[in-house]
Design a protein around this motif. Structure first.
Motif, PDB file in Angstrom:
ATOM      1  N   GLY A  71     173.665 -43.405 117.071  1.00 43.81           N
ATOM      2  CA  GLY A  71     173.704 -43.674 118.500  1.00 43.81           C
ATOM      3  C   GLY A  71     172.783 -42.773 119.289  1.00 43.81           C
ATOM      4  N   LYS A  72     172.771 -41.511 118.940  1.00 41.68           N
ATOM      5  CA  LYS A  72     171.918 -40.552 119.635  1.00 41.68           C
ATOM      6  C   LYS A  72     170.447 -40.909 119.475  1.00 41.68           C
ATOM      7  CE  LYS A  72     171.129 -35.567 120.115  1.00 41.68           C
ATOM      8  NZ  LYS A  72     171.513 -34.216 119.626  1.00 41.68           N
ATOM      9  N   ALA A  73     170.075 -41.317 118.255  1.00 39.59           N
ATOM     10  CA  ALA A  73     168.674 -41.652 117.995  1.00 39.59           C
ATOM     11  C   ALA A  73     168.267 -42.939 118.701  1.00 39.59           C
ATOM     12  CB  ALA A  73     168.435 -41.770 116.494  1.00 39.59           C
ATOM     13  N   LEU A  74     169.125 -43.962 118.681  1.00 38.88           N
ATOM     14  CA  LEU A  74     168.721 -45.225 119.290  1.00 38.88           C
ATOM     15  C   LEU A  74     168.649 -45.132 120.819  1.00 38.88           C
ATOM     16  CD1 LEU A  74     171.224 -47.068 120.648  1.00 38.88           C
ATOM     17  CD2 LEU A  74     171.807 -47.402 118.268  1.00 38.88           C
ATOM     18  N   SER A  75     169.275 -44.094 121.384  1.00 40.02           N
ATOM     19  CA  SER A  75     169.211 -43.881 122.837  1.00 40.02           C
ATOM     20  C   SER A  75     167.971 -43.112 123.281  1.00 40.02           C
ATOM     21  CB  SER A  75     170.448 -43.103 123.303  1.00 40.02           C
ATOM     22  OG  SER A  75     171.612 -43.872 123.211  1.00 40.02           O
ATOM     23  N   SER A  76     167.122 -42.714 122.333  1.00 38.99           N
ATOM     24  CA  SER A  76     166.108 -41.703 122.629  1.00 38.99           C
ATOM     25  C   SER A  76     164.683 -42.219 122.811  1.00 38.99           C
ATOM     26  CB  SER A  76     166.107 -40.668 121.493  1.00 38.99           C
ATOM     27  OG  SER A  76     165.711 -41.294 120.279  1.00 38.99           O
ATOM     28  N   ASP A  77     164.487 -43.536 122.816  1.00 34.00           N
ATOM     29  CA  ASP A  77     163.142 -44.089 122.926  1.00 34.00           C
ATOM     30  C   ASP A  77     162.466 -43.687 124.234  1.00 34.00           C
ATOM     31  OD1 ASP A  77     160.851 -45.694 122.739  1.00 34.00           O
ATOM     32  OD2 ASP A  77     161.905 -47.445 123.520  1.00 34.00           O
ATOM     33  N   LYS A  78     161.247 -43.145 124.146  1.00 27.00           N
ATOM     34  CA  LYS A  78     160.491 -42.752 125.339  1.00 27.00           C
ATOM     35  C   LYS A  78     159.246 -43.614 125.558  1.00 27.00           C
ATOM     36  CE  LYS A  78     161.833 -37.866 125.604  1.00 27.00           C
ATOM     37  NZ  LYS A  78     161.336 -36.452 125.674  1.00 27.00           N
ATOM     38  N   ILE A  79     159.093 -44.669 124.754  1.00 25.47           N
ATOM     39  CA  ILE A  79     157.885 -45.479 124.853  1.00 25.47           C
ATOM     40  C   ILE A  79     158.167 -46.901 125.342  1.00 25.47           C
ATOM     41  CG2 ILE A  79     155.970 -46.496 123.551  1.00 25.47           C
ATOM     42  CD1 ILE A  79     156.063 -44.035 121.717  1.00 25.47           C
ATOM     43  N   VAL A  80     159.057 -47.611 124.650  1.00 23.48           N
ATOM     44  CA  VAL A  80     159.288 -49.026 124.949  1.00 23.48           C
ATOM     45  C   VAL A  80     160.384 -49.237 125.994  1.00 23.48           C
ATOM     46  CG1 VAL A  80     159.947 -51.259 123.965  1.00 23.48           C
ATOM     47  CG2 VAL A  80     158.472 -49.702 122.669  1.00 23.48           C
ATOM     48  N   GLU A  81     161.542 -48.634 125.772  1.00 25.59           N
ATOM     49  CA  GLU A  81     162.661 -48.842 126.686  1.00 25.59           C
ATOM     50  C   GLU A  81     162.336 -48.479 128.141  1.00 25.59           C
ATOM     51  OE1 GLU A  81     166.930 -46.843 127.537  1.00 25.59           O
ATOM     52  OE2 GLU A  81     166.583 -47.360 125.428  1.00 25.59           O
ATOM     53  N   PRO A  82     161.638 -47.364 128.400  1.00 17.36           N
ATOM     54  CA  PRO A  82     161.330 -47.040 129.801  1.00 17.36           C
ATOM     55  C   PRO A  82     160.500 -48.098 130.529  1.00 17.36           C
ATOM     56  CG  PRO A  82     161.044 -45.107 128.416  1.00 17.36           C
ATOM     57  CD  PRO A  82     161.226 -46.269 127.491  1.00 17.36           C
ATOM     58  N   LYS A  83     159.711 -48.882 129.786  1.00 20.59           N
ATOM     59  CA  LYS A  83     158.904 -49.931 130.394  1.00 20.59           C
ATOM     60  C   LYS A  83     159.685 -51.224 130.572  1.00 20.59           C
ATOM     61  CE  LYS A  83     155.098 -47.552 130.715  1.00 20.59           C
ATOM     62  NZ  LYS A  83     154.526 -47.200 132.044  1.00 20.59           N
ATOM     63  N   ARG A  84     160.620 -51.480 129.662  1.00 27.14           N
ATOM     64  CA  ARG A  84     161.354 -52.740 129.711  1.00 27.14           C
ATOM     65  C   ARG A  84     162.624 -52.677 130.551  1.00 27.14           C
ATOM     66  NH1 ARG A  84     160.937 -54.969 123.419  1.00 27.14           N
ATOM     67  NH2 ARG A  84     158.920 -56.000 123.686  1.00 27.14           N
ATOM     68  N   ALA A  85     163.301 -51.553 130.552  1.00 30.63           N
ATOM     69  CA  ALA A  85     164.576 -51.452 131.266  1.00 30.63           C
ATOM     70  C   ALA A  85     164.465 -51.828 132.744  1.00 30.63           C
ATOM     71  CB  ALA A  85     165.155 -50.046 131.102  1.00 30.63           C
ATOM     72  N   PRO A  86     163.424 -51.393 133.469  1.00 28.74           N
ATOM     73  CA  PRO A  86     163.332 -51.764 134.883  1.00 28.74           C
ATOM     74  C   PRO A  86     163.177 -53.267 135.128  1.00 28.74           C
ATOM     75  CG  PRO A  86     161.932 -49.864 134.407  1.00 28.74           C
ATOM     76  CD  PRO A  86     162.375 -50.420 133.095  1.00 28.74           C
ATOM     77  N   LEU A  87     162.783 -54.018 134.081  1.00 26.36           N
ATOM     78  CA  LEU A  87     162.616 -55.466 134.223  1.00 26.36           C
ATOM     79  C   LEU A  87     163.927 -56.211 134.050  1.00 26.36           C
ATOM     80  CD1 LEU A  87     159.315 -55.932 132.158  1.00 26.36           C
ATOM     81  CD2 LEU A  87     159.576 -55.537 134.619  1.00 26.36           C
ATOM     82  N   ILE A  88     164.980 -55.505 133.620  1.00 26.24           N
ATOM     83  CA  ILE A  88     166.294 -56.111 133.417  1.00 26.24           C
ATOM     84  C   ILE A  88     167.233 -55.523 134.470  1.00 26.24           C
ATOM     85  CG2 ILE A  88     168.196 -56.492 131.808  1.00 26.24           C
ATOM     86  CD1 ILE A  88     166.159 -55.887 129.530  1.00 26.24           C
ATOM     87  N   PRO A  89     167.616 -56.283 135.475  1.00 27.49           N
ATOM     88  CA  PRO A  89     168.444 -55.747 136.565  1.00 27.49           C
ATOM     89  C   PRO A  89     169.716 -55.072 136.060  1.00 27.49           C
ATOM     90  CG  PRO A  89     167.638 -57.929 137.128  1.00 27.49           C
ATOM     91  CD  PRO A  89     167.288 -57.701 135.690  1.00 27.49           C
TER      92      PRO A  89
END
Length: 363
Positions: free
Chosen positions: A270-288
């Motif tokens: 869980g700790k590792a899958l929460s740690s992405d600094k490349i893909v998630e930061p770009k995609r999360a703002p596109l999902i309200p």
């Protein structure tokens, strides 16, 4: 509509071992899909029905090279020998569960994978009729296209005696994925094989199953909002270049993620899958509401949370089903309050089997 094809040189099949107690090797396929059998096969069934599970891909820092199969969700394919279909052709006679999919096999995930599998098996004298039952919504981040492709590939293979190994079935599904959402195997590989799968290489394709210990509990909390996130659109949001610090960080976290899977360390996973600094930061703002959902999941006790595949489904992990249900409700609340989206929460186990035959009528 039907489709036919030409044939190429043989490709030797490779079969995965059934035992998980021995050392699991990496499996390589050094060519794109081609005819595997040199003599035409006779069908062993007149009709079959197959199932392929949903998948969660990327798992944070594992973008395009790590995925897992999810128990209890997926697509069904029914396939039959049909004398009214021209030999060497496949038609899609029925699609249920979705009104958006094309019945043209050239533009349907199940049809493309079925054609690729027929080609591998050198099927030229029998026409096939296919029915697709969608259990997964489109653009959900749960591997909808891969589930259709995996179920179709397995159905064709089983109809003709299960001559292909899972590596060829992954290649057939990868042909479908490439035309629909991009050349990535982190959904199709676990959909076919089950469990966690690492894509070690794409050229050549090298697949490595990661065996999560049988005695460890792992639950995926899946929260799907009423919002569609097409894979192509979400991939377009990714950065063309990344800095060295983020590269090093994500590599280390991906390594931690793989180690946690093999050790059955759900907290570390869980700790590792929460740690992405490349893909998630770009995609999360596109999902309200996604950023608030992640915070709500972790605050409620989840070991980690991220976007499943391209989204919009959020996936969190926990080792207790009842706790997972409580966490899921908090995530649903966050989607509604922060993203103004209604959503549905499910708590599911890891699917360790992958795509499989569930019915067959002997010939």
């Amino acid at each position: 509509m039907a489709i036919c094809f030409q044939f190429q040189s043989p490709l030797k099949p490779i079969t995965f071992p059934s035992s998980t107690t021995k050392r699991v090797p990496i499996f390589k396929c050094k060519a794109s899909f081609s005819t595997t059998t040199t003599t035409e096969l006779e069908p062993v069934f007149t009709s079959v029905k197959s199932f392929a599970p949903a998948t969660v891909a990327n798992l944070g820092p594992g973008f395009d090279f790590l995925g897992a199969a999810v128990d209890g969700l997926g697509d069904f394919v029914s396939l039959s020998i049909d004398p009214s279909v021209s030999p060497g052709h496949v038609t899609i006679s029925e699609i249920s569960g979705s009104s958006k999919l094309s019945p043209n096999p050239l533009f349907n995930c199940a049809g493309i994978a079925a054609i690729a599998t027929m080609k591998m098996l050198n099927v030229r004298s029998f026409g096939l009729s296919l029915k697709l039952e969608k259990g997964l919504p489109l653009g959900s981040g749960l591997g909808s296209s891969a589930a259709s492709a995996a179920a179709a590939a397995v159905a064709v293979n089983e109809l003709f005696g299960a001559k292909l190994g899972v590596d060829q079935l992954v290649l057939a599904g990868l042909e479908s994925e490439a035309k629909v959402s991009g050349y990535h195997a982190d959904n199709i590989a676990p959909a076919v094989m089950g469990g966690f799968v690492l894509i070690k290489s794409y050229d050549p394709l090298e697949l490595k199953p990661l065996i999560f210990p049988q005695n460890q509990e792992l639950f995926f909390i899946l929260v799907s909002p009423e919002f569609e996130a097409p894979t192509k659109k979400m991939r377009a949001a990714l950065p063309a270049e990344i800095g060295m610090p983020h590269h090093v960080w994500n590599c280390s976290q991906a390594g931690a993620l793989v180690a946690s899977v093999l050790e059955g360390d759900v907290v570390g996973l869980g700790k590792a899958l929460s740690s992405d600094k490349i893909v998630e930061p770009k995609r999360a703002p596109l999902i309200p509401g996604m950023e608030a959902v992640k915070k709500a999941a972790i605050k409620a006790g989840a070991f980690g949370c991220t976007i499943s595949g391209a989204g919009p489904t959020a996936v969190a992990v926990i080792d207790n089903e009842e706790e997972g249900k409580k966490i899921g409700q908090k995530m649903v609340d966050a989607f509604l309050e922060e993203g103004h989206l209604r959503s549905v929460a499910m708590v599911k186990k890891l699917d360790r089997v992958g795509a499989r035959l569930i019915e067959g009528v002997p010939r």
